[in-house]
Design a protein around this motif. Sequence first.
Motif, PDB file in Angstrom:
ATOM      1  N   GLY A 261       5.395  18.286   1.747  1.00 47.44           N
ATOM      2  CA  GLY A 261       4.809  17.350   0.802  1.00 47.44           C
ATOM      3  C   GLY A 261       3.766  16.492   1.481  1.00 47.44           C
ATOM      4  O   GLY A 261       3.986  15.974   2.585  1.00 47.44           O
ATOM      5  N   HIS A 262       2.639  16.371   0.829  1.00 47.33           N
ATOM      6  CA  HIS A 262       1.519  15.577   1.334  1.00 47.33           C
ATOM      7  C   HIS A 262       1.277  14.438   0.356  1.00 47.33           C
ATOM      8  O   HIS A 262       1.100  14.679  -0.842  1.00 47.33           O
ATOM      9  N   VAL A 263       1.273  13.220   0.868  1.00 44.55           N
ATOM     10  CA  VAL A 263       1.168  12.038   0.017  1.00 44.55           C
ATOM     11  C   VAL A 263      -0.072  11.246   0.413  1.00 44.55           C
ATOM     12  O   VAL A 263      -0.256  10.907   1.584  1.00 44.55           O
ATOM     13  N   ASN A 264      -0.916  10.970  -0.565  1.00 42.69           N
ATOM     14  CA  ASN A 264      -2.110  10.164  -0.384  1.00 42.69           C
ATOM     15  C   ASN A 264      -1.638   8.717  -0.226  1.00 42.69           C
ATOM     16  O   ASN A 264      -1.156   8.108  -1.172  1.00 42.69           O
ATOM     17  N   SER A 265      -1.764   8.173   0.985  1.00 38.86           N
ATOM     18  CA  SER A 265      -1.091   6.918   1.329  1.00 38.86           C
ATOM     19  C   SER A 265      -2.059   5.836   1.793  1.00 38.86           C
ATOM     20  O   SER A 265      -2.987   6.102   2.555  1.00 38.86           O
ATOM     21  N   ALA A 266      -1.787   4.626   1.350  1.00 36.00           N
ATOM     22  CA  ALA A 266      -2.529   3.460   1.833  1.00 36.00           C
ATOM     23  C   ALA A 266      -2.140   3.204   3.293  1.00 36.00           C
ATOM     24  O   ALA A 266      -1.040   3.568   3.728  1.00 36.00           O
ATOM     25  N   PRO A 267      -3.024   2.580   4.072  1.00 33.73           N
ATOM     26  CA  PRO A 267      -2.689   2.270   5.461  1.00 33.73           C
ATOM     27  C   PRO A 267      -1.392   1.467   5.557  1.00 33.73           C
ATOM     28  O   PRO A 267      -1.169   0.524   4.791  1.00 33.73           O
ATOM     29  N   GLY A 268      -0.523   1.880   6.444  1.00 41.11           N
ATOM     30  CA  GLY A 268       0.732   1.178   6.670  1.00 41.11           C
ATOM     31  C   GLY A 268       1.840   1.519   5.688  1.00 41.11           C
ATOM     32  O   GLY A 268       2.975   1.057   5.853  1.00 41.11           O
ATOM     33  N   TRP A 269       1.574   2.329   4.685  1.00 36.37           N
ATOM     34  CA  TRP A 269       2.591   2.692   3.686  1.00 36.37           C
ATOM     35  C   TRP A 269       3.399   3.862   4.210  1.00 36.37           C
ATOM     36  O   TRP A 269       2.826   4.898   4.587  1.00 36.37           O
ATOM     37  N   THR A 270       4.720   3.734   4.241  1.00 33.24           N
ATOM     38  CA  THR A 270       5.556   4.736   4.934  1.00 33.24           C
ATOM     39  C   THR A 270       6.694   5.299   4.083  1.00 33.24           C
ATOM     40  O   THR A 270       7.688   5.775   4.627  1.00 33.24           O
ATOM     41  N   GLN A 271       6.551   5.309   2.791  1.00 30.16           N
ATOM     42  CA  GLN A 271       7.625   5.777   1.913  1.00 30.16           C
ATOM     43  C   GLN A 271       7.393   7.199   1.381  1.00 30.16           C
ATOM     44  O   GLN A 271       7.857   7.556   0.303  1.00 30.16           O
ATOM     45  N   GLN A 272       6.697   8.030   2.152  1.00 32.70           N
ATOM     46  CA  GLN A 272       6.376   9.386   1.711  1.00 32.70           C
ATOM     47  C   GLN A 272       7.627  10.193   1.374  1.00 32.70           C
ATOM     48  O   GLN A 272       7.659  10.914   0.372  1.00 32.70           O
ATOM     49  N   ALA A 273       8.663  10.089   2.185  1.00 33.72           N
ATOM     50  CA  ALA A 273       9.887  10.864   1.945  1.00 33.72           C
ATOM     51  C   ALA A 273      10.518  10.495   0.602  1.00 33.72           C
ATOM     52  O   ALA A 273      10.994  11.368  -0.129  1.00 33.72           O
ATOM     53  N   ALA A 274      10.500   9.221   0.250  1.00 32.69           N
ATOM     54  CA  ALA A 274      11.072   8.793  -1.029  1.00 32.69           C
ATOM     55  C   ALA A 274      10.263   9.341  -2.199  1.00 32.69           C
ATOM     56  O   ALA A 274      10.830   9.727  -3.228  1.00 32.69           O
TER      57      ALA A 274
END
Length: 156
Positions: free
Chosen positions: A95-108
């Motif tokens: 899974g690839h998640v487009n994330s804001a800097p510092g955001w770490t909830q990809q697994a959820a």
Amino acid sequence: MTIEERLEQAKLVLPDPPKAVGNYKPWVKVDNLIFVSGQFPIVDGVLRYKGKLGANLTMEEGYEAAKLCALNSLAQLKAALGSLEHLQVIARVDGHVNSAPGWTQQAAVLNGASDLFAEIMTDKAGHARTAFGHSELPLNAAVELVMIAVIKSEIH
């Protein structure tokens, strides 16, 4: 109960498999494996969730985006196999998640896909998974899901 019956029971409709958005195949079968190309949260040809988790999208929106990616992945599997009943197991999900800097909830966020697979695929859903956070994804998609599945030996 069949996979199609569980989809119906969950009030989910398997969409038509989305077309590739570039010069690649949506899935490739090699021996008893199906490699499903990255699937986006597309509904009726429209990207439903765009942007970055942790900036303009919430965790809940990311979870729903991952569910749509999972449904599109299942649609690709059905297109490849003719029936989801020919599937032995989903082996791996990336899974690839487009994330804001510092955001770490990809697994959820990716639990949206894993939870849907567990509900619909039951014993065929036990997969290994990796979650990636990216500063950008193609089309500004919120989530992209990649899958490897194993076909029952008597089918391939």
